[in-house]
Design an enzyme around this catalytic site. Structure first.
Site, mmCIF file in Angstrom:
data_model
loop_
_atom_site.group_PDB
_atom_site.id
_atom_site.type_symbol
_atom_site.label_atom_id
_atom_site.label_comp_id
_atom_site.label_asym_id
_atom_site.label_seq_id
_atom_site.Cartn_x
_atom_site.Cartn_y
_atom_site.Cartn_z
ATOM 1 N N GLY A 1 0.845 -1.198 0.000
ATOM 2 C CA GLY A 1 0.000 0.000 0.000
ATOM 3 C C GLY A 1 0.873 1.236 0.000
ATOM 4 O O GLY A 1 2.020 1.222 -0.440
ATOM 5 N N GLY A 2 0.325 2.315 0.553
ATOM 6 C CA GLY A 2 1.062 3.580 0.572
ATOM 7 C C GLY A 2 2.363 3.482 1.349
ATOM 8 O O GLY A 2 3.253 4.326 1.178
#
Ligand code: HXC
Length: 512
Positions: free
Chosen positions: A168-169
């Site tokens: 993810g981020g």
């Protein structure tokens, strides 16, 4: 309870992370714990921990019933080869190393200290991502880290080891640091995992294939080092730091060096006579650099371009070189990106550049054009033109066309330009050149093949050599190959106090 006893108990608990069972499970996966990693990375007894007793503050989803001192990340400072570094090491045994508000605050504190004190930051990442129970507070924590990564960029070296999941981020903090190291079979990075990929694009792909160390070392170039195990990864971090200064105001450390015979006769035989015969530029590097000092960066990515650190006479340098044994050393999108990023790192941290040139030009084709060889080739041109560190070029064989300009030519600010006597510095190879400029003459000749041969010889004599360039002062000296190491050593000494100031600006606009 007696406060000393309380401290003892809390410390004991903190040292155990998520407890014996989870530590066992970590080991079963072939992974070390956060603290075991630190003890391999840092000099013995040098680690000083901060925030060992920090706990999370969330109460939702039963979190008030469960907390671990340290909150899933071990932070502090220590030394590597006696030099100060700041580190954080995520503890997968505590909530999967996930990032809570307090976990993020601990990392930010270390980042602030590293920046204020001008010492490298090392992140050992092993995390399930945002602490799901905390929601947006955790996302805010990530952004606090990203912001600091950017603030610190170009000021202190930032190194990231990925030793477990990073998804993810969360991938964007390592992505903004200077170097990423991954471990085969136990680490992976992706923006969306195999499940989401399956749903959205209907591709079936394993985590390892999608974002494992090999994938990022060979296909995406996200990781700079692909290591066989965690000990190798931590050892690579230690050696990498040995080439780097503590911050942008310092020079990299020099090792003591005793001068000896610096002639390298092997180089006289290394470059093949035929312009299209391959050879391994890494063998040239091995002759020019101090013995065994070459640490290759991005070894398995865009292998037509070589980047890495080495020492010459004990001094740290960065090497950017074409690799004639892969795609004839042509400049393509990935090779240009790789060379540009490495050049900018060296320039930011006062590491002189040695550029070894044997390049036939830019790679032709729709794939390259449609994916932006123009913009990406310009990155390398921009990065080298902008670099103010000492810059030395050695043309070993071909330097054709625009690639001659790009590969650290005198015109874009190189300090010293050398060429071997057999090198060819020209707009293009003699055959191509003769076919274009003498086309009519060749076509109308009685024996076109013979005429072509004659014209190629004529062009070679006139232009495909280093002497024309030397007569214009574009080449400072045509050197015998065995002299290369001597010339580079002297050049580095001569340029030791080089100061160049760029025109005042907020920042340039490199074609990203
Ligand atoms: C809280 C987490 C967690 C998380 C894992 N755990 N991830 N707790 N928040 N994000 C906990 C588990 O509940 C479990 O607790 C322990 O960590 C170990 O996890 P397992 O699943 O048993 O381990 P494993 O099988 O090795 O799988 C690891 C994993 C998986 C692949 C990372 O845990 C997973 O998919 N986690 C969720 C990943 C995720 O979706 N994260 C949010 C992504 S979004 P117990 O108590 O059983 O030991 C994101 C956005 C960042 O990160 C944005 C930044 C801008």
């Amino acid at each position: 309870m007696d406060p000393v006893e309380k401290l003892r108990l809390l410390t004991e608990k903190a040292l155990k992370g998520g407890g014996d069972a989870r530590i066992e499970s970590q080991h079963q996966k072939g992974k070390l714990t956060a603290r075991e990693r630190l003890s391999l990375l840092l000099d013995p007894d040098s680690f000083q921990e901060f925030g060992m007793l920090v706990t999370h503050r969330s109460t939702d989803f039963g979190m008030d019933q469960e907390s671990f001192p340290g909150d899933g990340v071990v932070t502090g400072y220590g030394t590597i080869a006696g030099r100060s570094v700041y580190v954080y090491s995520q503890d997968f045994t505590v909530f999967g190393g996930s990032l809570s508000e307090t976990h993020a605050q601990k990392i930010c504190r270390i980042m602030d200290l590293a920046l204020e004190n001008g010492a490298p930051l090392i992140g050992l990442n092993d995390s399930g991502g945002a602490r799901i129970q905390e929601g947006v507070v955790s996302l805010g924590g990530y952004a606090d880290i990203f912001y600091r990564n950017v603030r610190a960029s170009g000021v202190i070296p930032q190194l990231s080891a990925i030793l477990g999941p990073c998804a993810g981020g969360a991938v964007y903090s390592p992505a903004m640091t200077d170097f990423i190291l991954m471990v085969e079979q136990s680490s992976y990075m992706f923006v969306t995992g195999p499940g989401v990929v399956r749903t959205v694009t209907h591709e079936q792909v394993s985590a390892e294939e999608l974002g494992g160390a090999r994938t990022h070392a060979t296909k995406s170039g996200v990781t700079h080092f692909c290591c066989k195990g965690e000990p190798e990864c931590l050892e690579t971090l230690r050696s990498l730091l040995g080439y780097l200064p503590q911050n942008c105001d310092e020079d990299p450390p020099s090792l003591p060096y005793e001068a000896s015979d610096e002639l390298r006769p092997k180089l006289n035989q290394m470059i093949p006579a035929g312009a299209n015969q391959p050879y391994d530029m890494k063998e040239v590097i091995a002759e020019v650099a101090d013995e065994g000092s070459f640490l290759e960066v991005h070894r398995d990515f865009a292998e037509n371009m070589i980047t890495g650190f080495a020492r010459v006479g004990g001094r740290s340098i960065g090497i950017v070189a074409n690799q004639p044994s892969v795609l004839a050393g042509v400049l393509d999108i990935h090779g240009s990106q790789k060379g540009a990023r490495f050049t900018r790192f060296c320039d930011a941290f006062n590491i002189p550049l040695l550029v070894l040139v044997d390049v036939p030009g830019f790679l032709p084709g729709t794939d390259q054009e449609w994916n932006g060889i123009i913009t990406n080739g310009a990155k390398l041109l921009y990065a080298l033109s902008e670099a103010t560190v000492p810059r030395i070029t050695v043309i070993t064989r071909k330097a054709y066309g625009g690639a001659y300009d790009v590969m650290n030519s005198k015109h874009i600010g190189a300090d010293l330009n050398f060429a071997f006597p057999g090198s060819e510095i020209a707009v293009m190879g003699p055959k191509g050149a003769a076919e274009i400029i003498f086309r009519r003459e060749i076509e109308s000749a009685e024996d076109p093949a013979k005429k072509l041969e004659e014209k190629v010889a004529e062009y070679t004599e006139k232009f495909a050599n280093p002497f024309k360039a030397a007569s214009h002062g574009y080449i400072d000296e045509v050197i015998l190959p065995d002299q290369t190491r001597i010339r580079v050593m002297r050049g580095l000494k001569m340029l030791r106090n080089k100061v160049v100031r760029l025109p005042r600006k907020k920042h340039g606009n490199i074609p990203l």
